[in-house]
Design a protein around this motif. Structure first.
Motif, PDB file in Angstrom:
ATOM      1  N   THR A  57     -44.012 115.258 -63.716  1.00 44.57           N
ATOM      2  CA  THR A  57     -42.766 114.790 -64.138  1.00 44.57           C
ATOM      3  C   THR A  57     -43.761 113.113 -64.152  1.00 44.57           C
ATOM      4  O   THR A  57     -43.708 112.368 -65.103  1.00 44.57           O
ATOM      5  CB  THR A  57     -41.783 114.377 -63.295  1.00 44.57           C
ATOM      6  N   VAL A  58     -44.158 112.724 -63.150  1.00 43.30           N
ATOM      7  CA  VAL A  58     -44.295 111.387 -63.014  1.00 43.30           C
ATOM      8  C   VAL A  58     -45.920 111.264 -64.533  1.00 43.30           C
ATOM      9  O   VAL A  58     -46.003 110.156 -64.806  1.00 43.30           O
ATOM     10  CB  VAL A  58     -44.915 111.224 -61.998  1.00 43.30           C
ATOM     11  N   GLU A  61     -44.362 111.159 -67.524  1.00 45.04           N
ATOM     12  CA  GLU A  61     -43.736 110.365 -67.646  1.00 45.04           C
ATOM     13  C   GLU A  61     -44.579 108.969 -68.325  1.00 45.04           C
ATOM     14  O   GLU A  61     -44.639 107.981 -68.605  1.00 45.04           O
ATOM     15  CB  GLU A  61     -42.635 109.218 -66.632  1.00 45.04           C
ATOM     16  N   THR A  89     -40.411 106.546 -65.980  1.00 45.61           N
ATOM     17  CA  THR A  89     -41.413 106.200 -64.675  1.00 45.61           C
ATOM     18  C   THR A  89     -40.806 105.987 -63.725  1.00 45.61           C
ATOM     19  O   THR A  89     -41.390 106.696 -61.877  1.00 45.61           O
ATOM     20  CB  THR A  89     -41.879 106.116 -65.823  1.00 45.61           C
ATOM     21  N   ASP A  90     -39.929 104.757 -63.331  1.00 41.14           N
ATOM     22  CA  ASP A  90     -39.804 104.778 -62.089  1.00 41.14           C
ATOM     23  C   ASP A  90     -38.657 105.856 -60.986  1.00 41.14           C
ATOM     24  O   ASP A  90     -39.321 105.396 -60.359  1.00 41.14           O
ATOM     25  CB  ASP A  90     -39.028 103.222 -61.900  1.00 41.14           C
ATOM     26  N   ALA A  92     -38.783 109.118 -61.744  1.00 38.20           N
ATOM     27  CA  ALA A  92     -39.416 110.024 -61.245  1.00 38.20           C
ATOM     28  C   ALA A  92     -40.805 109.702 -60.330  1.00 38.20           C
ATOM     29  O   ALA A  92     -40.958 109.867 -59.421  1.00 38.20           O
ATOM     30  CB  ALA A  92     -40.808 110.643 -62.504  1.00 38.20           C
ATOM     31  N   VAL A  93     -41.531 107.839 -60.390  1.00 40.50           N
ATOM     32  CA  VAL A  93     -42.180 107.961 -59.522  1.00 40.50           C
ATOM     33  C   VAL A  93     -40.999 107.574 -57.043  1.00 40.50           C
ATOM     34  O   VAL A  93     -41.905 108.276 -56.672  1.00 40.50           O
ATOM     35  CB  VAL A  93     -42.728 106.602 -59.747  1.00 40.50           C
ATOM     36  N   LEU A  96     -40.978 111.059 -56.653  1.00 40.71           N
ATOM     37  CA  LEU A  96     -42.398 111.742 -56.052  1.00 40.71           C
ATOM     38  C   LEU A  96     -42.990 111.262 -54.608  1.00 40.71           C
ATOM     39  O   LEU A  96     -42.584 111.947 -53.504  1.00 40.71           O
ATOM     40  CB  LEU A  96     -42.974 111.005 -57.114  1.00 40.71           C
ATOM     41  N   LEU A 124     -50.321 104.565 -57.601  1.00 44.15           N
ATOM     42  CA  LEU A 124     -48.992 104.102 -58.386  1.00 44.15           C
ATOM     43  C   LEU A 124     -48.523 103.296 -57.926  1.00 44.15           C
ATOM     44  O   LEU A 124     -47.352 102.467 -58.818  1.00 44.15           O
ATOM     45  CB  LEU A 124     -47.903 105.353 -57.994  1.00 44.15           C
TER      46      LEU A 124
END
Length: 525
Positions: A57-58, A61, A89-90, A92-93, A96, A124
Protein backbone atom coordinates in the motif's frame (compact mmCIF):
# COMPACT_ATOMS: atom_id res chain seq x y z
CA UNK A 1 24.03 -53.07 47.41
CA UNK A 2 26.93 -52.16 49.66
CA UNK A 3 28.59 -48.76 49.62
CA UNK A 4 31.74 -50.11 47.99
CA UNK A 5 29.66 -51.06 44.93
CA UNK A 6 28.72 -47.45 44.20
CA UNK A 7 31.87 -46.72 42.09
CA UNK A 8 30.95 -49.61 39.78
CA UNK A 9 27.37 -48.39 39.57
CA UNK A 10 28.40 -44.80 38.84
CA UNK A 11 30.90 -45.77 36.13
CA UNK A 12 28.52 -48.16 34.42
CA UNK A 13 25.75 -45.58 34.69
CA UNK A 14 28.02 -43.07 32.96
CA UNK A 15 28.82 -45.57 30.21
CA UNK A 16 25.15 -46.36 29.70
CA UNK A 17 23.83 -42.80 30.01
CA UNK A 18 26.39 -41.28 27.62
CA UNK A 19 25.07 -42.98 24.44
CA UNK A 20 21.47 -42.48 25.53
CA UNK A 21 22.16 -38.78 26.09
CA UNK A 22 23.77 -38.55 22.65
CA UNK A 23 20.70 -40.25 21.12
CA UNK A 24 18.38 -37.85 22.95
CA UNK A 25 20.43 -34.85 21.81
CA UNK A 26 20.33 -36.13 18.23
CA UNK A 27 16.55 -36.55 18.46
CA UNK A 28 16.15 -33.00 19.81
CA UNK A 29 18.45 -31.65 17.09
CA UNK A 30 16.55 -33.43 14.30
CA UNK A 31 13.21 -32.31 15.73
CA UNK A 32 14.42 -28.72 15.90
CA UNK A 33 15.66 -28.85 12.30
CA UNK A 34 12.25 -29.99 11.15
CA UNK A 35 10.30 -27.69 13.46
CA UNK A 36 12.14 -24.61 12.21
CA UNK A 37 11.03 -24.92 8.56
CA UNK A 38 7.43 -25.52 9.66
CA UNK A 39 7.44 -22.34 11.75
CA UNK A 40 9.06 -20.56 8.82
CA UNK A 41 6.15 -21.52 6.59
CA UNK A 42 3.62 -20.54 9.23
CA UNK A 43 5.31 -17.15 9.61
CA UNK A 44 4.72 -16.41 5.91
CA UNK A 45 1.16 -15.29 6.68
CA UNK A 46 2.39 -12.96 9.42
CA UNK A 47 4.98 -11.45 7.09
CA UNK A 48 2.41 -10.97 4.33
CA UNK A 49 -0.21 -9.22 6.47
CA UNK A 50 2.15 -7.23 8.71
CA UNK A 51 4.70 -6.20 6.09
CA UNK A 52 3.69 -7.28 2.59
CA UNK A 53 0.19 -5.81 2.45
CA UNK A 54 0.89 -2.49 4.26
CA UNK A 55 4.21 -2.21 2.44
CA UNK A 56 2.51 -2.68 -0.94
CA UNK A 57 0.00 0.00 0.00
CA UNK A 58 2.84 2.39 0.83
CA UNK A 59 4.51 1.60 -2.51
CA UNK A 60 1.27 2.30 -4.41
CA UNK A 61 0.73 5.61 -2.62
CA UNK A 62 4.37 6.62 -3.15
CA UNK A 63 4.05 5.85 -6.87
CA UNK A 64 0.96 8.07 -7.12
CA UNK A 65 2.60 10.84 -5.14
CA UNK A 66 5.69 10.55 -7.31
CA UNK A 67 3.64 11.08 -10.48
CA UNK A 68 1.79 14.07 -9.06
CA UNK A 69 5.07 15.58 -7.81
CA UNK A 70 6.55 15.29 -11.31
CA UNK A 71 3.44 16.93 -12.77
CA UNK A 72 3.61 19.79 -10.25
CA UNK A 73 7.29 20.39 -10.99
CA UNK A 74 6.53 20.40 -14.70
CA UNK A 75 3.82 23.05 -14.28
CA UNK A 76 3.76 26.42 -12.65
CA UNK A 77 1.08 25.96 -10.02
CA UNK A 78 0.57 23.70 -7.04
CA UNK A 79 -1.78 20.76 -7.38
CA UNK A 80 -4.51 20.28 -4.77
CA UNK A 81 -4.51 16.59 -5.68
CA UNK A 82 -0.89 16.32 -4.49
CA UNK A 83 -1.79 17.55 -1.02
CA UNK A 84 -4.59 15.00 -0.79
CA UNK A 85 -2.28 12.26 -2.02
CA UNK A 86 0.34 13.16 0.57
CA UNK A 87 -2.28 12.64 3.26
CA UNK A 88 -3.06 9.18 1.92
CA UNK A 89 0.66 8.39 1.76
CA UNK A 90 1.21 9.53 5.37
CA UNK A 91 -1.64 7.34 6.59
CA UNK A 92 -0.21 4.34 4.73
CA UNK A 93 3.28 5.01 6.15
CA UNK A 94 1.88 5.35 9.70
CA UNK A 95 0.06 2.03 9.35
CA UNK A 96 3.22 0.36 8.06
CA UNK A 97 5.25 1.68 10.98
CA UNK A 98 2.64 0.44 13.43
CA UNK A 99 2.75 -3.03 11.89
CA UNK A 100 6.53 -3.34 11.67
CA UNK A 101 6.93 -2.23 15.30
CA UNK A 102 4.63 -5.02 16.49
CA UNK A 103 5.84 -8.15 18.23
CA UNK A 104 4.37 -10.64 15.70
CA UNK A 105 6.46 -9.30 12.84
CA UNK A 106 9.64 -8.99 14.88
CA UNK A 107 9.24 -12.57 16.11
CA UNK A 108 8.66 -13.91 12.59
CA UNK A 109 11.44 -11.90 10.90
CA UNK A 110 15.05 -12.99 10.78
CA UNK A 111 18.06 -10.70 11.18
CA UNK A 112 18.28 -9.87 7.46
CA UNK A 113 14.62 -8.92 7.20
CA UNK A 114 14.77 -6.82 10.38
CA UNK A 115 17.75 -4.94 8.96
CA UNK A 116 15.93 -4.23 5.69
CA UNK A 117 12.77 -3.16 7.50
CA UNK A 118 14.84 -0.70 9.52
CA UNK A 119 16.37 0.61 6.26
CA UNK A 120 12.86 1.09 4.81
CA UNK A 121 11.71 3.00 7.91
CA UNK A 122 14.79 5.23 7.74
CA UNK A 123 14.19 5.89 4.03
CA UNK A 124 10.58 6.88 4.68
CA UNK A 125 11.74 9.26 7.39
CA UNK A 126 13.28 11.43 4.66
CA UNK A 127 9.87 11.95 3.01
CA UNK A 128 8.94 15.26 4.77
CA UNK A 129 12.25 16.95 3.88
CA UNK A 130 11.97 15.69 0.28
CA UNK A 131 8.49 17.16 -0.02
CA UNK A 132 9.79 20.51 1.19
CA UNK A 133 12.43 20.49 -1.54
CA UNK A 134 9.72 19.74 -4.09
CA UNK A 135 7.45 22.51 -2.80
CA UNK A 136 10.35 24.97 -2.83
CA UNK A 137 11.27 23.76 -6.35
CA UNK A 138 14.83 23.09 -5.22
CA UNK A 139 14.82 19.81 -7.12
CA UNK A 140 13.95 18.98 -10.71
CA UNK A 141 11.64 16.25 -12.01
CA UNK A 142 14.46 13.68 -12.24
CA UNK A 143 15.50 14.38 -8.64
CA UNK A 144 11.96 14.07 -7.35
CA UNK A 145 11.42 10.81 -9.22
CA UNK A 146 14.74 9.51 -7.82
CA UNK A 147 13.66 10.46 -4.28
CA UNK A 148 10.47 8.41 -4.43
CA UNK A 149 12.08 5.59 -6.43
CA UNK A 150 14.70 5.18 -3.67
CA UNK A 151 11.98 4.69 -1.06
CA UNK A 152 10.15 2.23 -3.26
CA UNK A 153 13.40 0.36 -3.88
CA UNK A 154 13.94 0.07 -0.09
CA UNK A 155 10.44 -1.40 0.18
CA UNK A 156 11.20 -4.03 -2.48
CA UNK A 157 14.45 -4.87 -0.68
CA UNK A 158 12.34 -5.64 2.38
CA UNK A 159 9.91 -7.70 0.27
CA UNK A 160 12.83 -9.73 -1.09
CA UNK A 161 13.98 -10.36 2.51
CA UNK A 162 10.63 -12.04 3.15
CA UNK A 163 11.40 -14.70 0.52
CA UNK A 164 13.44 -16.95 2.82
CA UNK A 165 11.01 -19.87 2.97
CA UNK A 166 12.42 -23.36 3.36
CA UNK A 167 10.29 -24.83 0.56
CA UNK A 168 12.18 -24.10 -2.70
CA UNK A 169 9.08 -23.94 -4.93
CA UNK A 170 7.21 -21.54 -2.68
CA UNK A 171 10.33 -19.44 -2.16
CA UNK A 172 10.95 -19.25 -5.92
CA UNK A 173 7.37 -18.13 -6.52
CA UNK A 174 7.66 -15.52 -3.78
CA UNK A 175 10.76 -14.09 -5.49
CA UNK A 176 8.90 -14.14 -8.81
CA UNK A 177 6.06 -12.06 -7.32
CA UNK A 178 8.62 -9.62 -5.92
CA UNK A 179 10.14 -9.34 -9.40
CA UNK A 180 6.69 -8.67 -10.86
CA UNK A 181 6.28 -5.91 -8.29
CA UNK A 182 9.61 -4.41 -9.39
CA UNK A 183 8.40 -4.65 -12.98
CA UNK A 184 5.26 -2.72 -12.04
CA UNK A 185 7.47 -0.18 -10.26
CA UNK A 186 9.42 0.36 -13.51
CA UNK A 187 6.08 0.90 -15.22
CA UNK A 188 5.27 3.49 -12.56
CA UNK A 189 8.63 5.22 -13.12
CA UNK A 190 7.82 5.38 -16.84
CA UNK A 191 4.45 6.89 -16.01
CA UNK A 192 6.01 9.53 -13.76
CA UNK A 193 8.58 10.49 -16.40
CA UNK A 194 5.95 10.68 -19.13
CA UNK A 195 3.46 12.59 -16.95
CA UNK A 196 6.04 15.31 -16.29
CA UNK A 197 6.98 15.47 -19.97
CA UNK A 198 3.32 15.66 -21.06
CA UNK A 199 2.63 18.47 -18.60
CA UNK A 200 5.73 20.41 -19.68
CA UNK A 201 5.08 19.69 -23.36
CA UNK A 202 8.45 18.06 -23.99
CA UNK A 203 11.05 15.79 -22.43
CA UNK A 204 13.77 17.33 -20.30
CA UNK A 205 17.34 16.44 -21.09
CA UNK A 206 17.93 12.70 -20.59
CA UNK A 207 14.31 11.90 -19.67
CA UNK A 208 13.53 10.13 -22.95
CA UNK A 209 16.58 7.90 -22.49
CA UNK A 210 15.46 7.07 -18.94
CA UNK A 211 11.98 6.31 -20.24
CA UNK A 212 13.28 3.91 -22.88
CA UNK A 213 15.50 2.17 -20.31
CA UNK A 214 12.61 1.83 -17.85
CA UNK A 215 10.32 0.33 -20.50
CA UNK A 216 13.01 -2.14 -21.62
CA UNK A 217 13.88 -3.18 -18.08
CA UNK A 218 10.21 -3.57 -17.24
CA UNK A 219 9.59 -5.96 -20.15
CA UNK A 220 12.74 -7.98 -19.43
CA UNK A 221 12.00 -8.26 -15.72
CA UNK A 222 8.43 -9.37 -16.45
CA UNK A 223 9.61 -12.19 -18.71
CA UNK A 224 12.16 -13.36 -16.10
CA UNK A 225 9.59 -13.36 -13.31
CA UNK A 226 6.97 -15.25 -15.31
CA UNK A 227 9.40 -18.15 -15.81
CA UNK A 228 9.32 -18.89 -12.05
CA UNK A 229 5.55 -18.73 -11.64
CA UNK A 230 3.49 -21.94 -11.69
CA UNK A 231 1.58 -22.84 -14.80
CA UNK A 232 -1.66 -21.43 -13.42
CA UNK A 233 0.01 -18.12 -12.62
CA UNK A 234 1.55 -17.80 -16.06
CA UNK A 235 -1.81 -18.56 -17.68
CA UNK A 236 -3.57 -15.93 -15.56
CA UNK A 237 -0.92 -13.33 -16.40
CA UNK A 238 -1.18 -14.23 -20.10
CA UNK A 239 -4.91 -13.56 -19.97
CA UNK A 240 -4.21 -10.15 -18.45
CA UNK A 241 -1.79 -9.19 -21.21
CA UNK A 242 -4.38 -10.07 -23.82
CA UNK A 243 -6.78 -7.43 -22.44
CA UNK A 244 -7.51 -4.12 -24.15
CA UNK A 245 -5.70 -1.96 -21.61
CA UNK A 246 -2.48 -3.98 -21.88
CA UNK A 247 -2.65 -3.93 -25.67
CA UNK A 248 -3.11 -0.16 -25.83
CA UNK A 249 -0.35 0.43 -23.27
CA UNK A 250 2.13 -1.77 -25.14
CA UNK A 251 1.31 0.01 -28.41
CA UNK A 252 1.97 3.39 -26.79
CA UNK A 253 5.21 2.07 -25.21
CA UNK A 254 6.36 0.95 -28.65
CA UNK A 255 5.72 4.46 -29.94
CA UNK A 256 7.61 6.02 -27.04
CA UNK A 257 10.78 3.97 -27.46
CA UNK A 258 11.17 5.13 -31.05
CA UNK A 259 13.93 7.80 -31.35
CA UNK A 260 12.31 11.21 -30.79
CA UNK A 261 14.11 14.21 -32.25
CA UNK A 262 11.28 16.65 -31.55
CA UNK A 263 11.36 16.05 -27.81
CA UNK A 264 7.57 15.87 -27.63
CA UNK A 265 5.89 12.71 -26.25
CA UNK A 266 4.34 10.69 -29.08
CA UNK A 267 1.25 9.62 -27.11
CA UNK A 268 -2.03 11.13 -26.02
CA UNK A 269 -2.03 12.04 -22.31
CA UNK A 270 -5.60 10.91 -21.64
CA UNK A 271 -5.19 7.57 -23.44
CA UNK A 272 -1.89 6.91 -21.66
CA UNK A 273 -3.32 7.76 -18.27
CA UNK A 274 -6.37 5.54 -18.71
CA UNK A 275 -4.36 2.56 -19.93
CA UNK A 276 -1.67 3.07 -17.31
CA UNK A 277 -4.13 3.22 -14.40
CA UNK A 278 -6.01 0.15 -15.62
CA UNK A 279 -2.84 -1.90 -16.13
CA UNK A 280 -1.41 -0.86 -12.75
CA UNK A 281 -4.59 -1.85 -10.97
CA UNK A 282 -4.85 -5.20 -12.79
CA UNK A 283 -1.19 -6.01 -12.08
CA UNK A 284 -1.61 -5.06 -8.44
CA UNK A 285 -4.71 -7.24 -8.06
CA UNK A 286 -2.88 -10.12 -9.75
CA UNK A 287 0.12 -9.82 -7.43
CA UNK A 288 -2.03 -9.63 -4.30
CA UNK A 289 -4.11 -12.61 -5.42
CA UNK A 290 -1.02 -14.70 -6.13
CA UNK A 291 0.51 -13.68 -2.79
CA UNK A 292 -2.64 -14.76 -0.94
CA UNK A 293 -2.68 -18.06 -2.81
CA UNK A 294 0.98 -18.59 -2.02
CA UNK A 295 0.37 -17.92 1.66
CA UNK A 296 -2.62 -20.25 1.68
CA UNK A 297 -0.45 -22.97 0.18
CA UNK A 298 2.25 -22.51 2.79
CA UNK A 299 -0.08 -23.00 5.77
CA UNK A 300 -1.31 -26.53 4.85
CA UNK A 301 2.25 -27.46 3.94
CA UNK A 302 3.43 -26.27 7.36
CA UNK A 303 0.61 -28.23 9.01
CA UNK A 304 1.63 -31.37 7.13
CA UNK A 305 5.23 -30.87 8.21
CA UNK A 306 4.13 -30.41 11.81
CA UNK A 307 1.98 -33.56 11.64
CA UNK A 308 4.89 -35.54 10.25
CA UNK A 309 7.12 -33.95 12.85
CA UNK A 310 4.70 -34.92 15.61
CA UNK A 311 4.56 -38.50 14.36
CA UNK A 312 8.33 -38.71 13.94
CA UNK A 313 8.83 -36.98 17.28
CA UNK A 314 6.56 -39.41 19.09
CA UNK A 315 8.23 -42.40 17.45
CA UNK A 316 11.65 -40.95 18.18
CA UNK A 317 10.68 -40.28 21.78
CA UNK A 318 9.38 -43.84 22.11
CA UNK A 319 12.69 -45.09 20.68
CA UNK A 320 14.60 -42.94 23.18
CA UNK A 321 12.47 -44.20 26.09
CA UNK A 322 12.91 -47.82 24.98
CA UNK A 323 16.65 -47.23 24.65
CA UNK A 324 16.75 -45.74 28.14
CA UNK A 325 14.84 -48.68 29.62
CA UNK A 326 17.02 -51.23 27.82
CA UNK A 327 20.15 -49.35 28.82
CA UNK A 328 19.07 -49.16 32.47
CA UNK A 329 18.20 -52.86 32.52
CA UNK A 330 21.49 -53.81 30.92
CA UNK A 331 23.28 -51.44 33.28
CA UNK A 332 21.66 -52.96 36.36
CA UNK A 333 22.53 -56.45 35.11
CA UNK A 334 26.14 -55.46 34.57
CA UNK A 335 26.28 -53.78 37.98
CA UNK A 336 24.86 -56.86 39.67
CA UNK A 337 27.26 -59.25 37.94
CA UNK A 338 30.33 -57.07 38.41
CA UNK A 339 29.37 -56.46 42.01
CA UNK A 340 29.21 -60.24 42.50
CA UNK A 341 32.73 -60.62 41.09
CA UNK A 342 33.99 -57.80 43.27
CA UNK A 343 32.28 -59.19 46.38
CA UNK A 344 33.82 -62.61 45.75
CA UNK A 345 37.26 -61.05 45.33
CA UNK A 346 36.96 -59.04 48.54
CA UNK A 347 35.55 -62.04 50.40
CA UNK A 348 38.57 -64.10 49.36
CA UNK A 349 41.09 -61.37 50.18
CA UNK A 350 39.59 -60.24 53.49
CA UNK A 351 38.10 -63.39 54.99
CA UNK A 352 38.46 -66.71 53.22
CA UNK A 353 42.19 -66.72 52.48
CA UNK A 354 43.22 -65.49 55.97
CA UNK A 355 40.88 -68.08 57.51
CA UNK A 356 42.44 -70.83 55.38
CA UNK A 357 45.94 -69.79 56.44
CA UNK A 358 44.89 -69.72 60.12
CA UNK A 359 43.37 -73.17 59.89
CA UNK A 360 46.41 -74.52 58.11
CA UNK A 361 48.65 -73.13 60.82
CA UNK A 362 46.55 -74.94 63.38
CA UNK A 363 47.22 -78.12 61.44
CA UNK A 364 43.76 -78.57 59.98
CA UNK A 365 43.22 -80.11 56.55
CA UNK A 366 41.83 -77.77 53.87
CA UNK A 367 39.90 -78.75 50.72
CA UNK A 368 41.00 -76.37 47.93
CA UNK A 369 37.95 -77.04 45.72
CA UNK A 370 35.61 -76.34 48.63
CA UNK A 371 37.41 -73.19 49.72
CA UNK A 372 37.59 -71.78 46.15
CA UNK A 373 34.21 -72.54 44.53
CA UNK A 374 33.82 -71.60 40.83
CA UNK A 375 32.21 -68.25 39.98
CA UNK A 376 29.58 -68.66 37.27
CA UNK A 377 28.65 -65.37 35.54
CA UNK A 378 27.69 -66.48 32.06
CA UNK A 379 29.76 -66.97 28.92
CA UNK A 380 30.54 -63.37 27.99
CA UNK A 381 33.48 -61.20 29.03
CA UNK A 382 32.24 -60.88 32.62
CA UNK A 383 31.90 -64.66 32.80
CA UNK A 384 35.48 -64.99 31.56
CA UNK A 385 36.59 -62.57 34.27
CA UNK A 386 34.74 -64.70 36.85
CA UNK A 387 36.39 -67.89 35.60
CA UNK A 388 39.79 -66.22 35.58
CA UNK A 389 39.25 -65.07 39.15
CA UNK A 390 38.22 -68.61 40.10
CA UNK A 391 41.60 -69.82 38.88
CA UNK A 392 43.29 -67.00 40.76
CA UNK A 393 41.62 -67.84 44.06
CA UNK A 394 42.29 -71.57 43.62
CA UNK A 395 45.93 -70.79 42.94
CA UNK A 396 46.04 -68.51 45.99
CA UNK A 397 44.47 -71.13 48.29
CA UNK A 398 46.68 -73.88 46.87
CA UNK A 399 49.74 -71.68 47.35
CA UNK A 400 48.74 -71.11 50.98
CA UNK A 401 48.27 -74.85 51.48
CA UNK A 402 51.62 -75.60 49.86
CA UNK A 403 53.37 -72.94 51.94
CA UNK A 404 51.94 -74.20 55.21
CA UNK A 405 52.72 -77.79 54.19
CA UNK A 406 56.28 -76.81 53.36
CA UNK A 407 56.61 -74.93 56.62
CA UNK A 408 55.20 -77.87 58.54
CA UNK A 409 57.68 -80.19 56.81
CA UNK A 410 60.58 -77.89 57.66
CA UNK A 411 59.36 -77.69 61.23
CA UNK A 412 59.25 -81.45 61.41
CA UNK A 413 62.79 -81.64 60.02
CA UNK A 414 64.00 -79.06 62.54
CA UNK A 415 62.09 -80.81 65.32
CA UNK A 416 63.57 -84.18 64.37
CA UNK A 417 67.08 -82.75 64.38
CA UNK A 418 66.42 -80.93 67.65
CA UNK A 419 64.97 -84.06 69.26
CA UNK A 420 67.94 -86.13 68.19
CA UNK A 421 70.34 -83.46 69.46
CA UNK A 422 68.36 -83.22 72.65
CA UNK A 423 68.52 -86.97 73.15
CA UNK A 424 72.30 -87.00 72.62
CA UNK A 425 72.72 -84.08 75.03
CA UNK A 426 70.65 -85.87 77.68
CA UNK A 427 72.76 -89.03 77.29
CA UNK A 428 75.92 -86.91 77.44
CA UNK A 429 74.74 -85.23 80.65
CA UNK A 430 73.96 -88.60 82.25
CA UNK A 431 77.38 -89.85 81.27
CA UNK A 432 79.08 -86.75 82.66
CA UNK A 433 77.10 -87.08 85.84
CA UNK A 434 78.44 -90.64 86.39
CA UNK A 435 81.96 -89.53 85.55
CA UNK A 436 81.76 -86.65 88.03
CA UNK A 437 80.68 -89.03 90.77
CA UNK A 438 83.59 -91.41 90.12
CA UNK A 439 86.25 -88.71 89.65
CA UNK A 440 88.44 -87.83 92.70
CA UNK A 441 91.01 -85.64 90.95
CA UNK A 442 90.03 -81.96 91.54
CA UNK A 443 91.49 -80.75 88.23
CA UNK A 444 89.78 -83.48 86.29
CA UNK A 445 86.54 -82.80 88.16
CA UNK A 446 86.75 -79.09 87.26
CA UNK A 447 87.16 -79.95 83.62
CA UNK A 448 84.22 -82.31 83.80
CA UNK A 449 82.14 -79.50 85.31
CA UNK A 450 83.06 -77.29 82.34
CA UNK A 451 82.06 -80.01 79.91
CA UNK A 452 78.84 -80.49 81.88
CA UNK A 453 78.16 -76.78 81.64
CA UNK A 454 78.71 -76.80 77.88
CA UNK A 455 76.35 -79.73 77.55
CA UNK A 456 73.74 -77.85 79.57
CA UNK A 457 73.99 -74.94 77.19
CA UNK A 458 73.69 -77.32 74.27
CA UNK A 459 70.54 -78.73 75.85
CA UNK A 460 69.08 -75.19 76.12
CA UNK A 461 69.79 -74.48 72.44
CA UNK A 462 68.26 -77.81 71.44
CA UNK A 463 65.13 -76.99 73.44
CA UNK A 464 65.04 -73.57 71.70
CA UNK A 465 64.94 -75.36 68.36
CA UNK A 466 62.14 -77.60 69.62
CA UNK A 467 60.11 -74.56 70.73
CA UNK A 468 60.73 -72.77 67.42
CA UNK A 469 59.54 -75.89 65.59
CA UNK A 470 56.20 -75.52 67.39
CA UNK A 471 56.58 -78.34 69.89
CA UNK A 472 57.13 -78.57 73.63
CA UNK A 473 60.60 -79.35 75.06
CA UNK A 474 61.27 -82.81 76.46
CA UNK A 475 61.87 -81.65 80.02
CA UNK A 476 58.86 -80.87 82.15
CA UNK A 477 57.85 -80.35 85.76
CA UNK A 478 54.57 -81.43 87.27
CA UNK A 479 54.95 -79.69 90.61
CA UNK A 480 55.79 -76.04 91.31
CA UNK A 481 59.49 -75.19 91.50
CA UNK A 482 61.01 -72.72 93.93
CA UNK A 483 62.18 -69.47 92.38
CA UNK A 484 65.68 -69.82 93.75
CA UNK A 485 66.03 -73.23 92.04
CA UNK A 486 64.67 -71.79 88.83
CA UNK A 487 67.26 -68.98 88.94
CA UNK A 488 70.08 -71.46 89.60
CA UNK A 489 68.88 -73.54 86.62
CA UNK A 490 69.04 -70.45 84.38
CA UNK A 491 72.54 -69.60 85.69
CA UNK A 492 73.76 -73.07 84.85
CA UNK A 493 72.77 -72.53 81.19
CA UNK A 494 74.84 -69.37 80.61
CA UNK A 495 78.52 -69.18 79.72
CA UNK A 496 79.69 -66.77 82.44
CA UNK A 497 77.87 -68.53 85.28
CA UNK A 498 80.79 -67.77 87.65
CA UNK A 499 80.01 -64.03 87.44
CA UNK A 500 76.46 -64.48 88.70
CA UNK A 501 75.80 -64.32 92.43
CA UNK A 502 72.45 -65.28 93.86
CA UNK A 503 71.51 -63.12 96.82
CA UNK A 504 68.34 -63.12 98.80
CA UNK A 505 65.38 -64.50 96.85
CA UNK A 506 61.84 -64.16 98.09
CA UNK A 507 60.20 -67.48 98.76
CA UNK A 508 58.08 -68.09 95.71
CA UNK A 509 57.32 -70.82 93.25
CA UNK A 510 56.56 -71.22 89.56
CA UNK A 511 54.06 -73.68 88.13
CA UNK A 512 55.66 -76.74 86.64
CA UNK A 513 54.43 -76.18 83.06
CA UNK A 514 56.07 -72.71 82.98
CA UNK A 515 59.38 -73.64 84.55
CA UNK A 516 61.19 -74.49 81.32
CA UNK A 517 60.09 -71.33 79.55
CA UNK A 518 61.09 -69.09 82.49
CA UNK A 519 64.51 -70.78 82.77
CA UNK A 520 65.12 -70.19 79.03
CA UNK A 521 63.95 -66.59 79.30
CA UNK A 522 66.23 -65.79 82.21
CA UNK A 523 69.15 -67.53 80.50
CA UNK A 524 68.68 -65.49 77.32
CA UNK A 525 68.42 -62.31 79.33
Amino acid sequence: MRTRDWPIRSKLTALVVAPVTALLALWIFATTLTFGPALNLLSARTLLYDLGRPGETVVTELQRERRLSAVQLAGSTELPALAEQRGRTDRAVAELRRRVDGEPLRDAADDLLESRVDQLVNALAALPSGRKFIDDRKVDRAGAIGLYSGMVSAAFQAFAGMATLTDPDINRQALALTALGRSRELLGQSDALLAGALTAGRFAEGEHTQLVQAIGNQRWLTESALADLPESGRAAYQRLTEGEAFTRLRTMQDALVVPNRSGRPAVDAASWQASQDAVQQQLRDFELSEADALTDRSVPMAVRILVRLAAAGVLGLIAVVVSVLVALRVGRTLVRRLSGVRTAALELAEHRLPDVVTRLRRGEQVDVAREAPPLEYGHDEIGEVGRAFTEVQRTAVQAAVDEVTLRRGLNEVFLNIARRSQSLVHRQLHLLDRMERRSEDPDELAELFQVDHLATRLRRHAEDLVILAGSAPGRGWRNPVAMVDLIRGAISEVEAYERVDVTTVQPAGVLGRAVGDVIHLLAEL
